[in-house]
Write a protein that holds these residues in place. Structure first.
Motif, short mmCIF file in Angstrom:
data_model
loop_
_atom_site.label_atom_id
_atom_site.label_comp_id
_atom_site.label_asym_id
_atom_site.label_seq_id
_atom_site.Cartn_x
_atom_site.Cartn_y
_atom_site.Cartn_z
N ASN A 30 0.71 -0.74 0.30
CA ASN A 30 -0.04 -0.33 0.18
C ASN A 30 0.72 1.65 -0.32
N PRO A 31 0.61 2.16 -0.96
CA PRO A 31 1.12 3.16 -0.40
C PRO A 31 1.64 4.11 0.38
N ALA A 32 -0.17 3.78 1.19
CA ALA A 32 -0.10 4.78 2.04
C ALA A 32 0.29 3.95 3.06
N GLU A 33 0.80 2.88 3.56
CA GLU A 33 0.87 2.64 4.51
C GLU A 33 1.34 3.67 5.32
N GLY A 34 1.58 3.51 6.72
CA GLY A 34 2.33 4.27 7.63
C GLY A 34 1.92 5.51 7.82
N TYR A 35 0.87 5.62 6.86
CA TYR A 35 0.24 7.03 7.23
C TYR A 35 -0.26 7.24 7.61
N GLY A 36 -1.21 7.82 8.41
CA GLY A 36 -2.22 8.43 9.40
C GLY A 36 -2.86 9.94 8.77
N VAL A 37 -4.09 10.09 9.08
CA VAL A 37 -5.00 11.53 8.84
C VAL A 37 -3.98 13.21 9.19
N ASP A 38 -3.21 12.85 9.59
CA ASP A 38 -2.36 14.30 9.81
C ASP A 38 -0.87 14.23 8.11
N LEU A 40 -1.82 12.92 5.64
CA LEU A 40 -2.49 12.65 4.29
C LEU A 40 -3.69 14.38 4.30
N GLY A 41 -3.64 14.59 5.22
CA GLY A 41 -4.82 15.79 5.89
C GLY A 41 -5.68 15.97 5.46
N SER A 42 -6.76 13.86 4.85
CA SER A 42 -8.13 13.88 5.22
C SER A 42 -8.16 12.24 5.58
N GLU A 43 -9.63 12.15 6.86
CA GLU A 43 -9.75 11.16 6.60
C GLU A 43 -10.35 10.26 5.63
N LYS A 44 -11.06 10.93 4.94
CA LYS A 44 -11.47 10.49 3.51
C LYS A 44 -10.52 9.44 2.40
N ILE A 45 -9.60 10.20 2.06
CA ILE A 45 -8.27 10.25 1.29
C ILE A 45 -7.25 8.68 2.53
N LEU A 46 -7.54 8.80 3.66
CA LEU A 46 -6.83 8.10 4.43
C LEU A 46 -7.82 6.50 3.95
N ASP A 47 -8.92 6.81 3.80
CA ASP A 47 -10.07 6.01 3.88
C ASP A 47 -9.91 4.85 2.27
N ALA A 48 -9.81 5.98 1.30
CA ALA A 48 -9.28 5.86 0.05
C ALA A 48 -8.52 5.08 -0.40
N PHE A 49 -7.42 5.14 0.72
CA PHE A 49 -5.85 4.98 0.35
C PHE A 49 -6.33 3.13 0.97
N ASP A 50 -7.09 3.15 2.28
CA ASP A 50 -6.95 1.57 2.61
C ASP A 50 -8.24 0.59 2.03
N THR A 51 -9.02 1.66 1.34
CA THR A 51 -9.78 0.82 -0.03
C THR A 51 -8.97 0.19 -0.99
N PHE A 52 -8.22 1.17 -1.51
CA PHE A 52 -7.26 1.03 -2.16
C PHE A 52 -6.47 -0.45 -2.26
N ALA A 53 -6.03 0.00 -1.15
CA ALA A 53 -5.16 -1.18 -0.31
C ALA A 53 -5.71 -2.84 -0.27
N GLY A 54 -6.48 -3.03 -0.10
CA GLY A 54 -7.23 -3.47 0.36
C GLY A 54 -7.89 -4.62 -1.40
N ASN A 55 -8.04 -3.55 -2.14
CA ASN A 55 -7.58 -3.99 -3.81
C ASN A 55 -6.74 -4.28 -4.29
N TRP A 56 -5.63 -3.85 -4.25
CA TRP A 56 -4.64 -3.98 -4.60
C TRP A 56 -3.57 -5.02 -3.93
#
Length: 109
Positions: A30-38, A40-56
């Motif tokens: 996951n390209p966002a692994e290890g990053y948090g809301v602080d 990435l700037g948004s919970e929505k972005i973090l959720d999107a990366f989590d969804t992407f990571a599961g599919n990826w």
């Protein structure tokens, strides 16, 4: 059936390249692994990366398996062509020995 020629070296390189691609896919997380809301700037972005990571993860596994199959096919093809070339060269040599003909240059590579 017409003349056929196989570039065995190229088939072998294709198998090696497929192996390298497979390894790259297997290592990518996951390209966002290890990053948090602080970060990435948004919970929505973090959720999107989590969804992407599961599919990826699912698709990466499938791609990795398919790449391994293709690598195996190309590697086996190269080995088969080499074995066939060797067997044909040996058969021609035996025939030439029986008939007393000289062996053509480059036979049995």
């Amino acid at each position: 059936m017409g003349d056929q020629e196989a570039d065995i070296a190229r088939i072998k390189e294709t198998a090696r390249a497929l192996g390298r691609i497979r390894d790259t896919f297997a290592e990518r997380a996951n390209p966002a692994e290890g990053y948090g809301v602080d970060d990435l700037g948004s919970e929505k972005i973090l959720d999107a990366f989590d969804t992407f990571a599961g599919n990826w993860k699912i698709h990466r596994r499938q791609l990795t398996e398919e790449l391994e199959k293709l690598r195996g096919i190309t590697k086996t093809a190269a080995q088969s062509y080499e074995e066939l070339d060797h067997e044909l060269a040996e058969a021609l040599r035996r025939t030439d020995e029986r008939t007393g003909k000289d062996q053509p240059k480059g036979a049995g590579r």
